[in-house]
Design an enzyme around this catalytic site. Sequence first.
Site, PDB file in Angstrom:
ATOM      1  CG  PHE A 199      -3.111 -11.717   0.546  1.00 41.19           C
ATOM      2  CD1 PHE A 199      -2.637 -12.403   1.639  1.00 41.19           C
ATOM      3  CD2 PHE A 199      -4.526 -11.577  -0.020  1.00 41.19           C
ATOM      4  CE1 PHE A 199      -3.787 -13.255   2.377  1.00 41.19           C
ATOM      5  CE2 PHE A 199      -5.544 -12.202   0.715  1.00 41.19           C
ATOM      6  CZ  PHE A 199      -4.922 -13.124   1.918  1.00 41.19           C
ATOM      7  N   GLY A 249      -8.935 -18.677   3.907  1.00 41.48           N
ATOM      8  CA  GLY A 249      -8.769 -17.609   2.765  1.00 41.48           C
ATOM      9  C   GLY A 249      -7.585 -17.732   1.893  1.00 41.48           C
ATOM     10  N   GLY A 277      -5.688 -15.680  -1.662  1.00 41.05           N
ATOM     11  CA  GLY A 277      -5.371 -14.543  -2.495  1.00 41.05           C
ATOM     12  C   GLY A 277      -4.237 -14.530  -3.165  1.00 41.05           C
ATOM     13  CG  ASP A 298      -8.220  -3.792   0.581  1.00 43.36           C
ATOM     14  OD1 ASP A 298      -9.174  -3.673  -0.223  1.00 43.36           O
ATOM     15  OD2 ASP A 298      -7.810  -4.865   0.965  1.00 43.36           O
TER      16      ASP A 298
END
Length: 475
Positions: A34, A30, A32, A152
């Site tokens: 962040f 993954g 992103g 979140d």
Amino acid sequence: MRAGLWEAMAHGRIQAALGKHHYAFIKKVGEGSFGAAILCQHDTDKERDTKAIVKMIDISRASKQEKDDALKESKVLASLKHPYIVRYRESFNEDGWLCIVMDYCEGGDLSGRIKNARQSSKIFPQDQVVRWFTQAILALKYIHDLHILHRDLKSGNFFLSKSGNIKMGDFGIAKVLECTAACAQTQIGTPYYLSPEICQGKNYAWSSDIWSMGCILYEMCARKVPFDAPDLKSLIHKITKEPAPEIPADYSVGVRNLGKELLDRDPSKRPPAAEILKRPVVQEMVRRMLDEVKGEAGEEEGEKPPPPAPTGGGGGAAASGVAGPYGSTAGKYTKGELVEYYSETHGEWLPATVTAANEDGRVQLNVKPGVWISLEIQGAKVRPRQSAQAQATPANGKPPAGGSSPAHRPPEKREGALQRQPSRDAPARGPGSSPARNPSADRGARGRTPQGRAASPFGNAAGMPSARGNSRGRG
């Protein structure tokens, strides 16, 4: 600098940072704003062939105070112990990254399951939707009782274990700044799950987590998010001004009414997690899940472990990865297959028939109707049907002994494993108020947590009586 060269350098830095803490890089799963999520294996996990996910959050531009706060909050999250929360192993700060290590859930995330269902034009059965939702709310109640807000919640942050149980993960600890619509897009992408009050720039409270759960419930039923628009401005207008869509008529009135309650635009009218667990459709699932735990753990006093497997008939950790004397056949049974089940009540093996088997390997037997038996329980208490001669004369030429070695015992009862949790999710603080007593709690985990003690999956949910059993998730 060319993109390929930059990526190679970044990859090298990631591997070096992980290697210092004895984690071997496997692949990136993954990415992103962040940072990245990396599938890894720790040196100590090689024998068991278990893996971990390391979430690497870029805090290189954060202030020293923000870095310290984020690290402290991650350590609080590491102390959370609940069967429906992804287990956080450890966290460390390395080369500008805050690295959070958590268990790897082989079943993927809920968002992926919903996407697959949408693409194949299938709907989730109500029983499955309510089970996943109930597990999620039990986890949410647990963290809210500890004055921790998730901040979140979305379908992509719920993960599925090997046995099909849902687990809450990816707490919003990376958002060191106060979360408002102004910063949400840069931090978490298009905010499909943000509540109306957050879109209006108000502080985050427990009721915002509840709104997000309403979005997830709708998404499981409709296979799409309740609010969608081509741009952020239009999306915020829909969330704050337009009526929430109703859950499809494929589902019961109880489920549809629950969706309406959770997506009420007035935060003071949204029920807290403890109240949601008392809604009839959810309470019935809690009872069923509790019965399953009782059935798997055994309630009788003085129960005996099943006899050991005959010599040469398996034993230990099976090739399938399921521990126990019958782990090699766990998860491989099919409907109609003849098996034997070790009954704690009778103290003997009973002939049984598989009446149902799901894609995750769990089964139901005619001797335990309505109870899904996990792979772990199968490894200890379910075996293929043996002939009368084989039962009378095991391979070692001796009758099965009444006792067994620790490696052959079924999961033991843990004294007081299912205990009532002190509820701080009570309306006494006033509807719509944050469970946190200080502003810092709205920036992440700030409550006291039970160190080193696993939580009951049910606590005192829905007024259920305490029960003895195994509180560990069946994942």
